[in-house]
Design a protein around this motif. Structure first.
Motif, PDB file in Angstrom:
ATOM      1  N   ARG A   1       0.827  -1.264  -0.177  1.00 33.35           N
ATOM      2  CA  ARG A   1       0.080   0.159  -0.105  1.00 33.35           C
ATOM      3  C   ARG A   1       1.069   1.241  -0.057  1.00 33.35           C
ATOM      4  N   GLU A   2       1.921   1.079   0.799  1.00 32.66           N
ATOM      5  CA  GLU A   2       2.873   2.439   0.932  1.00 32.66           C
ATOM      6  C   GLU A   2       3.620   2.604  -0.104  1.00 32.66           C
ATOM      7  N   GLU A   3       4.203   1.481  -0.881  1.00 33.18           N
ATOM      8  CA  GLU A   3       5.247   1.577  -2.101  1.00 33.18           C
ATOM      9  C   GLU A   3       4.448   1.701  -3.384  1.00 33.18           C
TER      10      GLU A   3
ATOM     11  N   GLY B   1       0.598   1.807  -3.937  1.00 31.33           N
ATOM     12  CA  GLY B   1      -0.686   2.491  -3.656  1.00 31.33           C
ATOM     13  C   GLY B   1      -1.740   1.725  -4.060  1.00 31.33           C
ATOM     14  N   VAL B   2      -1.539   0.335  -4.002  1.00 31.00           N
ATOM     15  CA  VAL B   2      -2.457  -0.730  -4.095  1.00 31.00           C
ATOM     16  C   VAL B   2      -2.753  -1.569  -2.845  1.00 31.00           C
ATOM     17  N   SER B   3      -3.950  -2.096  -2.702  1.00 28.96           N
ATOM     18  CA  SER B   3      -4.491  -2.981  -1.632  1.00 28.96           C
ATOM     19  C   SER B   3      -4.397  -4.315  -2.057  1.00 28.96           C
TER      20      SER B   3
ATOM     21  N   GLY C   1      -6.876  -1.635  -7.168  1.00 28.29           N
ATOM     22  CA  GLY C   1      -6.411  -0.184  -7.270  1.00 28.29           C
ATOM     23  C   GLY C   1      -5.491  -0.136  -8.558  1.00 28.29           C
TER      24      GLY C   1
ATOM     25  N   GLN D   1       1.242   2.499  -8.931  1.00 32.13           N
ATOM     26  CA  GLN D   1       1.828   3.774  -9.017  1.00 32.13           C
ATOM     27  C   GLN D   1       2.850   3.677  -7.922  1.00 32.13           C
TER      28      GLN D   1
ATOM     29  N   ASP E   1       5.137   5.015  -5.108  1.00 32.50           N
ATOM     30  CA  ASP E   1       4.759   5.993  -4.160  1.00 32.50           C
ATOM     31  C   ASP E   1       6.089   6.138  -3.087  1.00 32.50           C
TER      32      ASP E   1
END
Length: 132
Positions: A50-52, A54-56, A92, A95, A97
């Protein structure tokens, strides 16, 4: 010296595996990272992705792929990294991130662009016919 303990996501599409490169680094890695104290593998990989990217990750699809160990990239000789790898579907749009400069879809032939542990993982995935 204890090994660096990491958890990573293996995501394969069209015979290629998703890899990331952090800002200021020269090698590609599998997305993921170090667990926080008391954090489970599942919680760690879901948080890191999620942090790197942007997906779950979808918890119901999470499955262990294997645990690999090698010399840690950019660390003193003898420093080992142990990486527990998981596959999962996601929701998601991918991207770059946080600390991620870029992501790329790599084939076995791209292994020289990767850290030693990712080279070992790419070799295993190629042996099993999962990547080209």
């Amino acid at each position: 010296m204890p090994a660096i303990d990491k958890v990573a996501w293996i995501h394969i599409d069209a015979g290629r595996v998703l890899c990331v490169r952090s800002h200021g680094k020269d090698a590609f890695y599998l997305p993921g990272g170090k667990r926080e104290p008391g954090e489970s593998d599942e919680a760690c990989v879901r948080r890191e992705i999620r942090e790197e990217l942007g997906v779950s990750l979808r918890p119901a699809t999470l499955r262990a792929v294997g645990t690999f160990e090698a010399q840690a990239h950019g660390k003193p000789e003898g420093t080992q990294v142990r990486m527990a790898c998981y596959a999962a579907g996601y929701d998601g749009e991918l991207q770059a991130d946080a600390e991620i400069a870029e992501f790329a879809w790599l084939r076995h032939g791209d292994r020289d662009r990767c850290s030693q542990i990712v080279q070992i993982i790419l070799d295993a995935l190629h042996r099993h016919g999962e990547i080209v």
